[in-house]
Design a protein around this motif. Structure first.
Motif, PDB file in Angstrom:
ATOM      1  N   TRP A   1       1.007  -8.076 -10.595  1.00 13.70           N
ATOM      2  CA  TRP A   1       1.666  -7.261  -9.456  1.00 13.70           C
ATOM      3  C   TRP A   1       2.816  -6.519 -10.018  1.00 13.70           C
TER       4      TRP A   1
ATOM      5  N   LEU B   1     -10.689  -1.789  -5.928  1.00 11.78           N
ATOM      6  CA  LEU B   1     -11.593  -2.869  -6.040  1.00 11.78           C
ATOM      7  C   LEU B   1     -12.260  -3.582  -5.016  1.00 11.78           C
TER       8      LEU B   1
ATOM      9  N   ARG C   1       1.020  -1.033   0.129  1.00  7.27           N
ATOM     10  CA  ARG C   1      -0.094  -0.040  -0.006  1.00  7.27           C
ATOM     11  C   ARG C   1       0.771   1.253  -0.083  1.00  7.27           C
TER      12      ARG C   1
ATOM     13  N   GLN D   1      -7.412  -9.275  -7.490  1.00  4.19           N
ATOM     14  CA  GLN D   1      -6.764  -8.271  -8.285  1.00  4.19           C
ATOM     15  C   GLN D   1      -6.508  -8.369  -9.986  1.00  4.19           C
ATOM     16  N   TRP D   2      -7.109  -7.563 -10.550  1.00  8.18           N
ATOM     17  CA  TRP D   2      -7.173  -8.004 -12.138  1.00  8.18           C
ATOM     18  C   TRP D   2      -5.706  -7.823 -12.534  1.00  8.18           C
ATOM     19  N   ARG D   3      -4.896  -6.976 -12.361  1.00  7.42           N
ATOM     20  CA  ARG D   3      -3.563  -6.793 -12.743  1.00  7.42           C
ATOM     21  C   ARG D   3      -2.621  -7.405 -12.378  1.00  7.42           C
TER      22      ARG D   3
ATOM     23  N   GLY E   1      -2.874  -9.428  -2.859  1.00  9.85           N
ATOM     24  CA  GLY E   1      -3.792  -9.004  -3.997  1.00  9.85           C
ATOM     25  C   GLY E   1      -4.715 -10.488  -4.470  1.00  9.85           C
TER      26      GLY E   1
ATOM     27  N   SER F   1      -4.522  -2.877  -5.894  1.00 14.39           N
ATOM     28  CA  SER F   1      -5.719  -2.005  -6.511  1.00 14.39           C
ATOM     29  C   SER F   1      -6.867  -2.110  -5.613  1.00 14.39           C
ATOM     30  N   TRP F   2      -6.446  -1.425  -4.574  1.00 14.91           N
ATOM     31  CA  TRP F   2      -7.310  -1.418  -3.271  1.00 14.91           C
ATOM     32  C   TRP F   2      -8.904  -0.864  -3.650  1.00 14.91           C
TER      33      TRP F   2
END
Length: 641
Positions: free
Chosen positions: A473, A483, A151, A469-471, A464, A480-481
């Motif tokens: 790392w 989300l 983060r 998480q889509w993308r 993630g 991608s918080w």
């Protein structure tokens, strides 16, 4: 005091506490005692802020035949920078960072810094009971973290103290038992993720001081969370200020590049047959357990240590004395390492990241094993992800990729890893690997997590993955918080929390992770419907077993007959297709009554609804004599497709 016994153990390769004798150490009077091993140097001096970096100001001398140079400096102060000016036999001089430095200046600068390791620990309660928390029969779910990219609220990496508070709250909320940090030992190149280490006794200064890192560990311990450190004794970078060619000779590494250079990672390989090098590495391992209260070491790239021909073609490696490709010196080192760890800190663990079928990695050295406590199950990871990436239409033909893991599941003490390595370099995130439309992708991810958490072995999930998480790392950004505010992502996060709670509350899911007596197949070959079903049993024979059933197609399966070992009511403890997780809500109205019809080698059976792309967990609740018959009614909507 450095004595004859220290010199003997140092040469033998069994000295485990070099950090008490080498490096820059302050005494109670404020004098700094510098000591560095450079046996082949012509001359060594310490240079730093207090002497204007003058190599003539503080020359060092050898006081015995150990190859250690020493000098005491009364005017040097904590916080000041220093290096060693090392002059080789050919007269060339090079400025080296201290191999046993306790901290360094902020990269890209490379000097070591004088410091104390004073800290008032508050984790006494954790330390007294961590043996139980780290035991092989304890629930263990590990959240793998890269400290600099978890983060970044201000756009920059968080410091250790800020990270400690936020991470402890988050990990405790999700119920993980341990955090595993990707390497935090000092490293010059941030993009190496810490796997190119120069400071084997120094936490990277990128996130704060040694005391800040102590606070991090301390705070997580106070929150009831263990800390595992990723540790890299397999290779080191060739940076001029580091260990490479340290005293004008190949001191830490082999001189022959067929033994001393790693072509895949462009780095140097330790000479494990040199006793002093083995002592250096063993001391590094124990240092983190001793001074920083680390609970376990995950040892990186063990396979590259075990095989002389690792990542090499014919002619690029030298066989051992028997003509084989096993690195006998590395094997001996690993055994001494593990013996030292479990002798000095029996309530900790060592975990091998070993990717081959090398036998008995997690078996005691007394049995001929390498002596690790646990080993990453890379075969399970590869086969499981390969299966999950198949179109569900074809999964029945590949069901053996999942069931095969149980052929060898108890040959080692396995950790099931879905680590950072699986979500970088174009491999895609976990959710990206899943086939189908968005609904199916999330259902597949939930099923993957359900399979993982109910499969024998300890669990490890990279940050993630717990919210899909889509993308991929990236070490230069943060997760991608945003989300987590979306229902499907929040549902995965909620499922992980419930899986961890189930893992902790159900002895059947952790007590016998490493033995056949805790597992029994009910159905492993239903390729037509892509179904798997099995029992997980606890250590106590009178305790309640669990039944796990998995449906890896998007078609709900009704009236599925499963054998059970006890008559009565079986209660549904978890269903990855439940609506709070983002699922469609197919299920079994919470519980099912058994019938006396034998099936799957059991005397009783139940008929269940298996939701689409889902895992359900059932527990025997009672004999049900006074309970109403529960009809197996399907309350869910039509399957999503």
């Amino acid at each position: 005091m450095w004595g004859e016994q220290d010199r003997y153990l140092f040469r033998e390769g069994t000295h485990a506490r070099l950090y008490e004798h080498l490096g820059a150490r302050l005494d109670e009077q404020g004098t700094v005692h510098f000591a560095v091993w450079a046996p082949n140097a012509r001359h060594v001096s310490v240079i730093g802020d207090w002497n204007g970096w003058n190599p003539d100001a503080d020359p060092m001398a050898q006081q015995d035949d150990s190859g250690v140079w020493r000098v005491s400096v009364g005017i040097a102060q904590p916080g000041q920078r220093y290096k060693y000016r090392v002059v080789g036999q050919n007269g060339d001089a090079v400025d080296k960072a201290d191999p046993l430095a306790l901290t360094s200046e902020l990269p890209p600068d490379t000097s070591s810094r004088i410091t104390r390791l004073d800290y008032e620990w508050r984790d006494q309660a954790w330390m007294q009971e961590r043996g139980r928390r780290n035991a092989l029969d304890a629930p263990m779910s590990i959240y793998e973290v890269h400290a600099g990219s978890w983060r970044r609220p201000s756009g920059a990496p968080m410091g250790w103290r800020e990270l400690a508070r936020d991470l402890a709250d988050y990990v405790r909320q999700l119920g993980f038992t341990h955090v595993e940090l990707m390497p935090v030992t000092e490293h010059p190149f941030y993009g190496s993720w810490g796997y190119q280490t120069t400071g084997y006794f120094a936490p990277t200064s990128r996130y704060g001081s040694p005391q800040d890192f102590m606070y991090f560990v301390d705070h997580l311990h106070e929150a009831g969370i263990g800390v595992i450190l990723d540790w890299v004794p397999s290779h080191f970078p060739t940076d001029a200020h580091g260990l490479q060619f340290f005293d004008g000779t190949h001191l830490y590494e082999h001189a022959d590049p067929r033994q001393g250079f790693h072509p895949e990672w462009n780095s140097s390989i330790f000479n494990y047959g040199r006793g002093e090098v083995a002592s250096f590495l063993i001391s590094s391992a124990l240092f983190w357990l001793d001074r920083y209260h680390i609970d376990a070491l995950r040892v990186d790239a063990v396979a590259s240590m075990l095989y002389l021909d690792y990542a090499r073609r014919d002619g690029e490696w030298i066989p051992n004395i028997h003509g084989g490709h096993e690195n006998l010196e590395a094997i001996a080192f690993l055994r001494r390492l593990n013996e030292a760890v479990y002798r000095e800190f029996p309530d900790t663990q060592t975990i091998a990241e070993e990717s081959t079928a090398w036998p008995m990695v997690s078996r005691p050295t007394s049995m001929g094993g390498l002596g690790f406590g646990m080993k990453w199950n890379m075969g399970w990871m590869h086969d499981t992800l390969a299966f999950m990436q198949e179109d569900p239409v074809h999964r029945g033909h590949h069901l053996g990729k999942l069931s095969f893991s149980l052929v060898y599941a108890f040959s080692e003490n396995f950790v099931l890893p879905l680590s950072h390595d699986e979500v970088v370099y174009g491999k895609g995130s976990l959710i990206q690997k899943m086939p189908g439309d968005d609904w199916q992708r999330f259902a597949n991810l939930r099923a993957l997590l359900g399979w993982m958490w109910t499969h024998p072995g300890k669990k490890l999930l990279f940050m993630g993955g717990e919210f899909g998480q889509w993308r991929e790392w990236t070490h230069e950004g943060e997760l991608s918080w945003g989300l987590t505010q979306q229902p499907l992502h929040a549902g995965v996060q909620r499922l992980v929390a419930d899986l961890n709670a189930l893992l902790k509350s159900q002895p059947a899911l952790h007590e016998l992770d490493f033995g056949w007596e805790g597992f029994q197949w009910l159905e492993a070959q239903d390729s037509e419907r892509s179904l798997l079903a099995f029992l997980r049993r606890p250590a106590r024979r009178d305790a309640k077993p669990l039944l796990v059933a998995c449906n890896f197609t998007p078609v709900p399966r009704e009236n599925v007959l499963l054998g059970v070992p006890a008559r009565g009511v079986w209660r549904e403890l978890l269903n990855t297709d439940a609506e709070p997780y983002g699922g469609s809500g197919w299920g079994n109205l919470g519980r099912i009554e058994s019938s006396p019809l034998p099936a799957h080698g059991q005397l009783h059976s139940i008929r269940v609804v298996l939701p689409p792309l889902a895992v359900i967990v059932l527990q025997h609740e009672s004999y049900g004599d006074n309970n109403p018959q529960v009809r197996n009614v399907n309350p869910g909507p039509d399957a999503h497709g």
